[in-house]
Design a protein around this motif. Sequence first.
Motif: not given
Length: 340
Positions: A222-223, A256, A193, A259-262, A227
Amino acid sequence: MPQQGFSPVTRLRYLAGRARRIDVGSVVERAKEASAQHGKALPLVVADMLYQAGVKNVGFQDYIDYDFAILTPAERATYMTHPVSNQISQKYDHPDYRGLFQDKVEFDRTFSEFLRREWMVVDAGNADDLRAFTERLGTIVTKEPVGQAGTGVHRYHAADVEDWGSFHRGLLERGEILVEEVIRQHDDLAAVCPGTVNTTRVTAFFDGEKTHILAMAQKFGRGAVSDQMTFGGFYTMLDENGHALGAGYDSHGHVHELHPDSGVRIADFQLPMIDEVTAFVDQVARVVPQVQYVGWDIVVGPEGPVLVEGNWGAGVYENKPSVTGIRTGHKPRYQAAIGF
């Protein structure tokens, strides 16, 4: 070694306080979660939760987070819980020194050599200094001196500030007086992240001679600026070599694998520089030896570990059996190091 056992007076006061604060509706809602997830009868789960809380020192959220509904008594006994952690904090963290950890400004002053980043305190007469600091760094993080779970933490970009006098006054009015340089994290952490500084929680006990690492958890954001779970973050437990023990999870029922984003697989994560982290924790634990039990938040940077903060009320991070398949916790490590 420290003295064995906990004060029965402290224990009784804690139980009395919990009894006064109990929210029956909240207990039932949590019990419904466990009942639905694990196929257990709701009345039995409620009764078990109340018994575990009153007799076995298990917090209601601990019961849910660590899947106590599916564990045997022997397995449950291996888990560290928040009520037990609180008793350790009360006994081994001297009240006269807790303020050095509660107040983030005092913490930065006390542990300045381990922060490895620039910081300043906003006051009524340093608007020009604030502007110069922010413009030079480009992005800053501000913190309220007292806060927890990521509250009171904000991120600002110099390019977005139009009126520096107003920006300075706003920080003062909102109490965001601690200003820090943004921490640069190791590429292995940024790969998971990049938009959040991902911290490693190392729970440790200093017995006056040796620093014992009791548990390690890797948190991922999550950005957002933090965290913490309040910002959508989650964590996975690490083994003694810094390797993830499984997928990531939080206290809201989210799991998870990736990772939901990466898209990085959490179970594959390896904390870099684990030997340096261990040595670093030993160093910081000796700065205020009167506070023996601390949850240290550390970030591994490109050149080594960086200290974010220390929590004298260490909190608890543990394995989640339904996610990892691991049905034992870290309490034996605590008992071996602290002697209770």
